[in-house]
Design a protein around this motif. Sequence first.
Motif, PDB file in Angstrom:
ATOM      1  N   ARG B 287       0.828  -1.210   0.000  1.00 13.14           N
ATOM      2  CA  ARG B 287       0.000   0.000   0.000  1.00 13.14           C
ATOM      3  C   ARG B 287       0.858   1.254   0.000  1.00 13.14           C
ATOM      4  NH1 ARG B 287      -2.863  -3.197   3.753  1.00 13.14           N
ATOM      5  NH2 ARG B 287      -2.132  -1.963   5.530  1.00 13.14           N
ATOM      6  N   ILE B 288       1.946   1.218   0.787  1.00 15.12           N
ATOM      7  CA  ILE B 288       2.841   2.382   0.837  1.00 15.12           C
ATOM      8  C   ILE B 288       3.442   2.637  -0.542  1.00 15.12           C
ATOM      9  CG2 ILE B 288       5.018   3.266   1.790  1.00 15.12           C
ATOM     10  CD1 ILE B 288       4.357   1.682   4.370  1.00 15.12           C
ATOM     11  N   ALA B 289       3.883   1.566  -1.193  1.00 16.20           N
ATOM     12  CA  ALA B 289       4.507   1.718  -2.509  1.00 16.20           C
ATOM     13  C   ALA B 289       3.505   2.315  -3.500  1.00 16.20           C
ATOM     14  CB  ALA B 289       5.025   0.372  -3.008  1.00 16.20           C
ATOM     15  N   ARG B 290       2.300   1.729  -3.537  1.00 17.85           N
ATOM     16  CA  ARG B 290       1.311   2.188  -4.514  1.00 17.85           C
ATOM     17  C   ARG B 290       0.868   3.620  -4.228  1.00 17.85           C
ATOM     18  NH1 ARG B 290       0.018  -3.506  -4.617  1.00 17.85           N
ATOM     19  NH2 ARG B 290      -1.109  -3.255  -2.653  1.00 17.85           N
ATOM     20  N   ALA B 291       0.799   3.956  -2.942  1.00 15.21           N
ATOM     21  CA  ALA B 291       0.417   5.330  -2.589  1.00 15.21           C
ATOM     22  C   ALA B 291       1.442   6.327  -3.103  1.00 15.21           C
ATOM     23  CB  ALA B 291       0.274   5.448  -1.068  1.00 15.21           C
ATOM     24  N   ASN B 292       2.655   5.847  -3.333  1.00 15.64           N
ATOM     25  CA  ASN B 292       3.717   6.699  -3.865  1.00 15.64           C
ATOM     26  C   ASN B 292       3.915   6.509  -5.370  1.00 15.64           C
ATOM     27  OD1 ASN B 292       5.270   8.234  -1.585  1.00 15.64           O
ATOM     28  ND2 ASN B 292       4.745   6.237  -0.697  1.00 15.64           N
ATOM     29  N   GLY B 293       2.972   5.816  -5.989  1.00 19.45           N
ATOM     30  CA  GLY B 293       3.045   5.638  -7.433  1.00 19.45           C
ATOM     31  C   GLY B 293       4.087   4.628  -7.874  1.00 19.45           C
ATOM     32  N   LEU B 294       4.491   3.759  -6.964  1.00 17.47           N
ATOM     33  CA  LEU B 294       5.509   2.747  -7.283  1.00 17.47           C
ATOM     34  C   LEU B 294       4.876   1.360  -7.271  1.00 17.47           C
ATOM     35  CD1 LEU B 294       8.343   4.061  -4.911  1.00 17.47           C
ATOM     36  CD2 LEU B 294       7.897   4.717  -7.298  1.00 17.47           C
ATOM     37  N   GLU B 295       5.545   0.428  -7.912  1.00 20.47           N
ATOM     38  CA  GLU B 295       5.000  -0.922  -7.997  1.00 20.47           C
ATOM     39  C   GLU B 295       5.704  -1.876  -7.019  1.00 20.47           C
ATOM     40  OE1 GLU B 295       5.753  -2.943 -11.655  1.00 20.47           O
ATOM     41  OE2 GLU B 295       4.365  -4.569 -11.193  1.00 20.47           O
ATOM     42  N   PRO B 296       4.971  -2.394  -6.042  1.00 22.50           N
ATOM     43  CA  PRO B 296       5.565  -3.395  -5.156  1.00 22.50           C
ATOM     44  C   PRO B 296       5.563  -4.756  -5.855  1.00 22.50           C
ATOM     45  CG  PRO B 296       3.286  -3.038  -4.538  1.00 22.50           C
ATOM     46  CD  PRO B 296       3.556  -2.122  -5.718  1.00 22.50           C
ATOM     47  N   LEU B 297       6.709  -5.384  -5.929  1.00 20.25           N
ATOM     48  CA  LEU B 297       6.752  -6.691  -6.584  1.00 20.25           C
ATOM     49  C   LEU B 297       6.279  -7.752  -5.593  1.00 20.25           C
ATOM     50  CD1 LEU B 297      10.172  -6.439  -8.461  1.00 20.25           C
ATOM     51  CD2 LEU B 297       7.916  -5.556  -9.087  1.00 20.25           C
ATOM     52  N   PRO B 298       5.642  -8.803  -6.133  1.00 27.74           N
ATOM     53  CA  PRO B 298       5.212  -9.882  -5.231  1.00 27.74           C
ATOM     54  C   PRO B 298       6.423 -10.438  -4.483  1.00 27.74           C
ATOM     55  CG  PRO B 298       4.282 -10.165  -7.433  1.00 27.74           C
ATOM     56  CD  PRO B 298       5.298  -9.068  -7.532  1.00 27.74           C
ATOM     57  N   SER B 299       6.240 -10.722  -3.201  1.00 20.38           N
ATOM     58  CA  SER B 299       7.361 -11.157  -2.369  1.00 20.38           C
ATOM     59  C   SER B 299       7.090 -12.491  -1.696  1.00 20.38           C
ATOM     60  CB  SER B 299       7.649 -10.120  -1.289  1.00 20.38           C
ATOM     61  OG  SER B 299       8.515 -10.659  -0.306  1.00 20.38           O
ATOM     62  N   ALA B 300       8.075 -13.366  -1.725  1.00 21.84           N
ATOM     63  CA  ALA B 300       8.020 -14.617  -0.975  1.00 21.84           C
ATOM     64  C   ALA B 300       9.035 -14.571   0.157  1.00 21.84           C
ATOM     65  CB  ALA B 300       8.308 -15.787  -1.918  1.00 21.84           C
ATOM     66  N   THR B 301       9.388 -13.373   0.596  1.00 26.94           N
ATOM     67  CA  THR B 301      10.483 -13.178   1.549  1.00 26.94           C
ATOM     68  C   THR B 301      10.071 -12.183   2.637  1.00 26.94           C
ATOM     69  OG1 THR B 301      11.353 -11.286   0.331  1.00 26.94           O
ATOM     70  CG2 THR B 301      12.101 -13.450  -0.376  1.00 26.94           C
ATOM     71  N   ASN B 302      11.028 -11.795   3.471  1.00 29.45           N
ATOM     72  CA  ASN B 302      10.742 -10.798   4.509  1.00 29.45           C
ATOM     73  C   ASN B 302      11.145  -9.388   4.063  1.00 29.45           C
ATOM     74  OD1 ASN B 302      13.498 -10.957   4.674  1.00 29.45           O
ATOM     75  ND2 ASN B 302      13.587 -11.047   6.920  1.00 29.45           N
ATOM     76  N   PHE B 303      11.124  -9.188   2.752  1.00 28.69           N
ATOM     77  CA  PHE B 303      11.331  -7.844   2.218  1.00 28.69           C
ATOM     78  C   PHE B 303      10.426  -7.673   1.010  1.00 28.69           C
ATOM     79  CE2 PHE B 303      14.462 -10.596   0.158  1.00 28.69           C
ATOM     80  CZ  PHE B 303      14.321 -10.283  -1.185  1.00 28.69           C
ATOM     81  N   VAL B 304      10.216  -6.428   0.636  1.00 33.03           N
ATOM     82  CA  VAL B 304       9.477  -6.136  -0.592  1.00 33.03           C
ATOM     83  C   VAL B 304      10.385  -5.316  -1.494  1.00 33.03           C
ATOM     84  CG1 VAL B 304       7.533  -4.875  -1.613  1.00 33.03           C
ATOM     85  CG2 VAL B 304       7.174  -6.291   0.415  1.00 33.03           C
ATOM     86  N   THR B 305      10.525  -5.769  -2.720  1.00 34.83           N
ATOM     87  CA  THR B 305      11.281  -5.020  -3.709  1.00 34.83           C
ATOM     88  C   THR B 305      10.302  -4.152  -4.484  1.00 34.83           C
ATOM     89  OG1 THR B 305      12.948  -6.728  -3.787  1.00 34.83           O
ATOM     90  CG2 THR B 305      12.839  -5.244  -5.678  1.00 34.83           C
ATOM     91  N   ILE B 306      10.632  -2.889  -4.563  1.00 33.49           N
ATOM     92  CA  ILE B 306       9.719  -1.896  -5.135  1.00 33.49           C
ATOM     93  C   ILE B 306      10.335  -1.354  -6.414  1.00 33.49           C
ATOM     94  CG2 ILE B 306       8.682   0.375  -4.753  1.00 33.49           C
ATOM     95  CD1 ILE B 306       8.601  -0.309  -1.757  1.00 33.49           C
TER      96      ILE B 306
END
Lengths: 367, 367
Positions: B287-306
């Motif tokens: 949500r934070i990424a999208r609110a900033n106009g960025l794309e959060p990539l799907p994550s299978a980990t304890n991080f999100v790559t944006i």
Amino acid sequence: MSRFLTHHAAALPSTVPFTGPETLERRQGRAFRARLGANESLFGPSPRALAAMQAAAAEVWKYADPENHDLKQALARHHGCKPENIVVGGGIDTMLGLLCRLTLEPGTPVVTSLGAYPTFNFHVAGYGGALTRVPYAGRHEDPAALLAAAGAQTARLLYLANPDNPMGSHHPGRVIEDLVANLPPETLLLLDEAYADLAPPEAIPAIAADHPQVIRFRTFSKGYGMAGARVGYAIAEPGLALAFDKVRDHFGMGRIGQIGALEALRDQDWLAQIRRNIEAGRDRMGRIARANGLEPLPSATNFVTIDTGRDGDFARAVLAGCQERGLFIRMPGVAPLDRCLRISLGPEAALDVVEEILPQALRAAGG
Amino acid sequence: MSRFLTHHAAALPSTVPFTGPETLERRQGRAFRARLGANESLFGPSPRALAAMQAAAAEVWKYADPENHDLKQALARHHGCKPENIVVGGGIDTMLGLLCRLTLEPGTPVVTSLGAYPTFNFHVAGYGGALTRVPYAGRHEDPAALLAAAGAQTARLLYLANPDNPMGSHHPGRVIEDLVANLPPETLLLLDEAYADLAPPEAIPAIAADHPQVIRFRTFSKGYGMAGARVGYAIAEPGLALAFDKVRDHFGMGRIGQIGALEALRDQDWLAQIRRNIEAGRDRMGRIARANGLEPLPSATNFVTIDTGRDGDFARAVLAGCQERGLFIRMPGVAPLDRCLRISLGPEAALDVVEEILPQALRAAGG
């Protein structure tokens, strides 16, 4: 054997330098009554260091500082050198391996003493070094013979422990200084000072941290009582010290140990108390040995090596008898040093166990 | 530069795979408000593991069991394999180095992905391996291209992380199984599963522990929240697993970490809770990424790559802006992945800092 191993790796032996006491306990089906074989400090770490480690455990989700900045600064102040002279690593064993990796190629000549620290030999073999072993002169490593061998072999590394393990002996610092002054130009002296914190001050040589031909190793495993925390360090000229960054595991230090070591270093009063405890332990271990007709060798360490006056078979029988009765001790691995037993010092209760079991094991061995 | 280094060691670069957050904090003169760059688990270790570590600290004067017996037994039960399939070591980084040492000679071909875990590359270079880097296919490592390169190079090692770091993506287990089935006979697959504990079950391939061409790496640093304790392990066929004994630092494991890991493994309820926390964190970070106009990539980990949707220079500017405002994050090191930012997940308070600082850094970078 995996087919993916290099020829060199495939040819390495699977033997390990030391069998751990837990392995022996599993074999025997019961715990030792006294754990006096690995020169651990039964007196434990400084209470201040312990408190720091317990607090650090709550933040163990963080990696340790890969630069070991605070600990390096503190060690530099402690030794009166620059932080650039300090390399921090996961114990001397790990750092011996890194130094071998940095300096040895297959066939590179290396000199040590016959019967000296086997984990160094493990790493030399691991990197293919060609090891020459110089006999001890009695209870001491033999500086003149080591120098002669280093010169004859054009050795890249010369290993010397002062104080010595497994004999507990030491050379005065000036003897080491003389050795340094006479090193062949091709040779780097690896001075293992694991036990320096427990040695008389005159055992410590004055060697400039920037000396291009000496690297000294120290540890928090012995006097500081933190063997399980895995913190050691080296003192070397910056060019050599910095080279460790090329190969070391930058995020390999445990955070709890890193923080605990810093606090342990600050608590020099605790270390002074440990030195007094060790001195008292040496006295009592000496009395125990003599009461059993054995000779305790002078010790500059947290163990006493006891000369049985017999041969290796006898000493091995005594050692086995001690172990099966619940006393974990070790002994030198090769003749003629293997006539001796090596017993770590500890609090009275642990030495009570030695006093009880050693005579039983001696009798059982026909002593 | 010390004259005692081997030619190979002397030629190695002094660059390090990662700069630690403490180094950045020292440079900036203040602590980060949120530490979300190293994929540490801000949720911390299991309270049971923490209690075990704090209790173990009092016995830190003892070396750890060099056989890692109890932990190996427990890991074998956990994975349904034999203890002989398990190698315990001081974190995956250390074990990557040992595997490279066992398998690589100067010039031995190795294949990885362009932009994958740089510490693996550090070790490959350290042992002189010849590294081929295969581009990602979008957000994923490219199994078909990796296989083709391994075949073309006759690679000894093929590195693949699943889930992937730094992109957070994953392949279904069956894709990895297909890759294993098609490995060239000369190639050992090094499957880095550091993030497996946080991945969907379908991401985990079914591979026999005794498979002669696969070694899997796992860690207590990520899901279990014990990065600073330095405990990792490998699962491999016994011939390869046993080979680690030829070169590993037998007394190199920290005792506190060894004991803590055993308790952490027993507390699977905690790990399940962490998985739920991570899922909630992914949602909020998205949500934070999208609110900033960025794309959060799907994550299978304890991080999100944006994905910033721009280029590496832009992402580096955003990263610098985050760091100078008190938010420690990292990003992929090479193009085209370096258009992305990589932000670790954590509790709400940490994500609040992201929500506050990320838009400021984006604006400052002209986003």
